[in-house]
Motif scaffolding. Structure first.
Motif, PDB file in Angstrom:
ATOM      1  N   TRP A  46      49.721  37.474  36.648  1.00 50.16           N
ATOM      2  CA  TRP A  46      49.943  37.988  35.333  1.00 50.16           C
ATOM      3  C   TRP A  46      50.679  37.149  34.590  1.00 50.16           C
ATOM      4  O   TRP A  46      50.573  37.478  33.127  1.00 50.16           O
ATOM      5  N   GLU A 102      48.181  31.294  43.025  1.00 56.07           N
ATOM      6  CA  GLU A 102      49.258  32.008  41.964  1.00 56.07           C
ATOM      7  C   GLU A 102      49.670  33.385  42.536  1.00 56.07           C
ATOM      8  O   GLU A 102      50.434  34.157  42.218  1.00 56.07           O
ATOM      9  N   LYS A 104      50.143  37.214  43.465  1.00 54.44           N
ATOM     10  CA  LYS A 104      50.461  38.381  42.489  1.00 54.44           C
ATOM     11  C   LYS A 104      51.100  38.028  41.114  1.00 54.44           C
ATOM     12  O   LYS A 104      51.679  38.789  40.292  1.00 54.44           O
ATOM     13  N   SER A 105      51.472  36.686  41.208  1.00 54.21           N
ATOM     14  CA  SER A 105      52.405  36.214  39.891  1.00 54.21           C
ATOM     15  C   SER A 105      51.419  35.843  38.705  1.00 54.21           C
ATOM     16  O   SER A 105      51.715  35.263  37.667  1.00 54.21           O
TER      17      SER A 105
END
Lengths: 558, 234
Positions: free
Chosen positions: A408, A403, A405-406
């Motif tokens: 969030w 996942e 840095k995405s």
């Protein structure tokens, strides 16, 4: 003197001169190994002890793999030695084993070469700095060299051992062979880098990038296995015509001859052999470093191609989450190759079983003769083979780390983390279930398995898939990593893949041993259903953990 | 719509946010300004429920984010300072994903996505891979994704960074229209002129502590916001 002052005076922080190229190169290599070391200290325990423990564990596992490979290579060397050693042509054994070691090392490192060398996320930032491209490339090659050397050694060291057994222990010979081994590691690295470079060049020109890597890897794997299965024929041919082959190599491929000759301590061989390796590595490094900037820019520049049918259409949360997982998987060659190969292998095995029907029946008969012809034994064997294949489809294991840095997005959206976990579990089913069904039906037909036995085997395989999916997810939740610069790291490097793959293989080994030990007392179907219950029980425990603590961890992990 | 009470968040020994309280009512645009590392992003991440906090409470429309995180997140849209979206999806696929999670009906999704994509001149790029987008295009897509499900509270971290002047102008217009329709917006920015022109209220944070907040007039008086900010920072 502060850092800025030292820079202003042309000196690197820490006392080294910035102008000193070796200092710059060492800084880059250090950075490269630091990235690797973070993989051993992921998760909660970011302590040095955790890191060192993880690293030691990984080294032990790699040593076990290298030793296992080395043992089989030693047996091969030993069997070839009567033909290939002696008559003043000892170099023939070394040529043979060097080729095997280099092919193995290239096969193993080539999957990483494209990603590690040309598609690392920090390539662009490094290229924007006053660093020669060649240094970046060389630093990226350093960790690959370590792995290449280890697998090259699994072919070369057994040959050295067989040779030393024959000629007696000679320190000079040992030193020469160690130097040759280190040099041959560079040859494996060079070949792997070239393959990675070619894949990157092809990828840059393709819309569906990633698929080129998969196709190239599959072709190479196919060739390797073809060669592997033909090794007996090949060895026989070598035995029958070793002198003719030696003459041919001597005449038409003198560099290979010199490399082989160097192992025997010939000064001429050492000089020309090392020169050969240096020239090959040098030429490849020169070409790659010259084209590095262009390849990296092309690799990072995503072509503006259309994706999907462009329809704005919503689905349920579960549907869109599953679609997301499918897209994640199919967008990455590394993910597809490392976590999808088992599915292809199961289908390939099903086809092979139908074509080589007699061989399968013959193999089962031999096992029956050794372990007693317990009814339904085929079902147990089938389940064990599928367990091994399913273990290689560890889709969930890197799925949280990927996942990146995405993460969030998922954390800030109103989705229950359990739905996210279940979409990853479902994806593992999608990868494994078709292969399980196809292979089990093929083997059932070939071995004339009863419906009950087949059903028990399929249930056990589905339970095993459930277990591997939950186990992989649990490992990743315990040891996530989001700061990778190259997606190969969470997928196949570091401790997680090793724990997952070897842990599951070890489990299969234990289940297999128990199966054979109890085959006389417990009917196969009962044994398989017991195994299914245990696996589902463990899966349920992990499910409960995910639904409780796992949910909380996911909400805030970063 | 948003009530922060005595929020405290520490990273090791460092207090990133220290006893911060503020309230944002429906229809308000609330600017959040402070120097780098002042605690703005930490506060915003705590509000959207992706960062746990040590003390205090955060209420979204009267509901505690700790007690019912999913219920709160249904009312929020969040746009981070660096919109790392799914590079392997197209813009359309990303919007379908967001629509699916929020249960936006297809017709409504099509209508809103087309409208906002048109406004931000992104319509021609929606079918391209997000990996090929520029920073500004990703920012626009993140904004569209935030707007398509009619959030009651929009949390934005430096929303104007990377946007071209036209897109920034349109975003400001949309923000005003959304607030006129009752949506509350809480955003951080370093562009003080934007905050001064756009915000109904503003809060200034320094070293994790709220040092001044209120309506724009209350905070700046006769001076410019820039002058007030620089005085307070000294």
């Amino acid at each position: 003197m502060n850092t800025l002052d030292s820079r202003a005076r042309g000196k690197a922080p820490g006392g080294g001169g910035l102008g000193k190229t070796s200092g710059l190169l060492m800084t880059l290599i250090k950075k490269q190994f630091m990235e690797l070391s973070t993989l051993f200290s992921m998760g909660k325990r970011r302590s040095k002890r955790g890191s060192a423990g993880g690293f030691a564990f990984t080294l032990i596992l790699y040593a076990v793999i290298a030793l296992s490979l080395g043992a089989s290579m030693y047996a091969l060397s030993e069997s070839l030695s009567p033909v290939l050693l002696g008559h003043g042509e000892d170099w023939k054994l070394f040529v043979m084993m060097d080729i095997l070691g280099i092919a193995l090392a290239t096969l193993i490192t080539m999957f990483s070469a494209d990603l590690t060398l040309f598609r690392a996320k920090d390539n662009e930032i490094l290229l924007s700095m006053p660093i020669p491209s060649g240094y970046i490339l060389l630093a990226r090659m350093a960790p690959l060299y370590v792995i290449a050397l280890m697998f090259t050694a699994s072919g070369v060291v057994p040959a050295i051992m067989v040779y030393v057994n024959k000629v007696g222990l000679n320190i000079g010979i040992v030193i020469v062979n160690l130097i040759m081994l280190l040099a041959l590691g560079f040859l494996s690295l060079a070949l792997s880098a070239v393959l990675g470079w070619l894949v990157s060049l092809v990828n840059a020109r393709m819309k569906g990038r990633g698929f080129a890597s998969v196709i190239a890897s599959l072709v190479f794997l196919g060739l390797y296995f073809f060669f592997y299965f033909q090794i007996n024929k090949f060895t026989q041919a070598l035995v029958n015509s070793s002198s003719a082959m030696a003459d041919w190599i001597h005449k038409f491929l003198p560099p290979i001859y010199f490399v082989g000759l160097a192992h025997t301590g010939s000064v001429k061989g050492i000089i020309l052999g090392l020169l050969t390796i240096a020239v090959i590595f040098g030429v490849i490094y020169f070409v790659l470093s010259r084209t590095f900037r262009g390849v990296v820019i092309n690799a990072s520049k995503t072509v503006s191609y259309k994706v999907g049918n462009g329809q704005l259409k919503t689905g349920s949360a579960a549907q869109v989450l599953l679609k997301k997982e499918i897209r994640r998987f199919t967008s990455s060659s590394s993910y597809m190759m490392n976590c999808g190969l088992g599915s292809i292998m199961m289908i390939a095995l099903a086809v092979a079983a139908i074509i080589k029907k007699d061989m399968v029946v013959y193999g089962v008969d031999i096992i029956k003769r050794v372990f007693g012809s317990a009814p339904g034994l085929e079902a147990g064997l089938l389940a064990l083979v599928i367990f091994l294949m399913v273990s290689t489809c560890y889709y969930t294991m890197p799925s949280i780390s990927l996942e990146g840095k995405s993460i969030w997005i998922l954390q800030s959206l109103p989705i229950d983390p359990m739905k996210i976990f279940m979409s990853k579990i479902k994806m593992e089913y999608i990868l494994c279930v078709p292969g399980i069904l196809i292979l089990s039906i093929a083997i059932a037909i070939v071995t004339k398995m009863s419906l009950l036995s087949w059903l028990a085997a399929v249930i056990a395989c589905l339970a095993y898939t459930t277990f591997t999916a939950f186990f992989g997810l649990w490992i990743n939740m315990k040891r996530p990593s989001f700061d990778w610069t190259n997606e190969a790291y969470p997928i196949k490097q570091g401790l997680n893949p090793l724990i997952c793959l070897f842990g599951e293989w070890l489990l299969t080994l234990v289940l297999g041993a128990l199966f054979f030990l109890t085959a006389i007392f417990i009917p196969t179907e009962v044994y398989l259903l017991l195994v299914s219950l245990i696996l589902l029980g463990v899966s349920f425990v992990i499910y409960r953990w995910l639904a409780g603590k796992g949910r909380q961890i996911f909400a805030y992990m970063q | 719509m948003l009530k922060i009470e005595h929020l405290t968040k520490t990273f090791g020994e460092h207090k990133a946010v220290d006893d911060l309280s503020l309230e944002i009512k429906p229809g308000e645009i609330y600017g959040f300004i402070g120097h780098n590392g002042a605690g703005k992003t930490t506060t915003l991440k705590s509000v959207v429920g992706i960062l746990p906090f040590d003390n205090g409470e955060i209420y979204i429309d009267g509901t505690s984010i700790k007690a019912d995180p999913l219920g709160c997140k249904r009312k929020i849209a969040y746009i981070p300072d660096n919109p790392d979206l799914y590079d392997y999806m197209s813009g359309t696929q990303y919007l379908n994903f967001i629509g699916g999670i929020f249960g936006v009906p297809t017709e409504e999704l099509q209508k809103k996505a087309h409208f906002y994509a048109n406004e931000f001149s992104l319509i021609a790029d929606l079918d391209k891979a997000i990996g090929s987008y520029s920073h500004g295009m990703k920012q626009k897509l993140a904004v569209i994704g935030a707007l398509i499900h009619d959030p009651k509270l929009i949390i934005m971290d430096e929303p104007f960074v990377g946007l071209d002047p036209k897109a920034a102008f349109i975003l400001k217009q949309i923000m005003r229209e959304m607030c006129d329709n009752g949506t509350a917006i809480f955003f951080s920015t370093h562009v003080l002129e934007v905050a001064e022109k756009l915000c109904d209220k503003v809060a200034i944070i320094k070293d994790g502590r709220l040092i001044k907040s209120g309506t724009m007039e209350e905070v700046k008086g006769d001076e410019s916001l820039e002058e007030v900010f620089l005085e307070l920072e000294e």
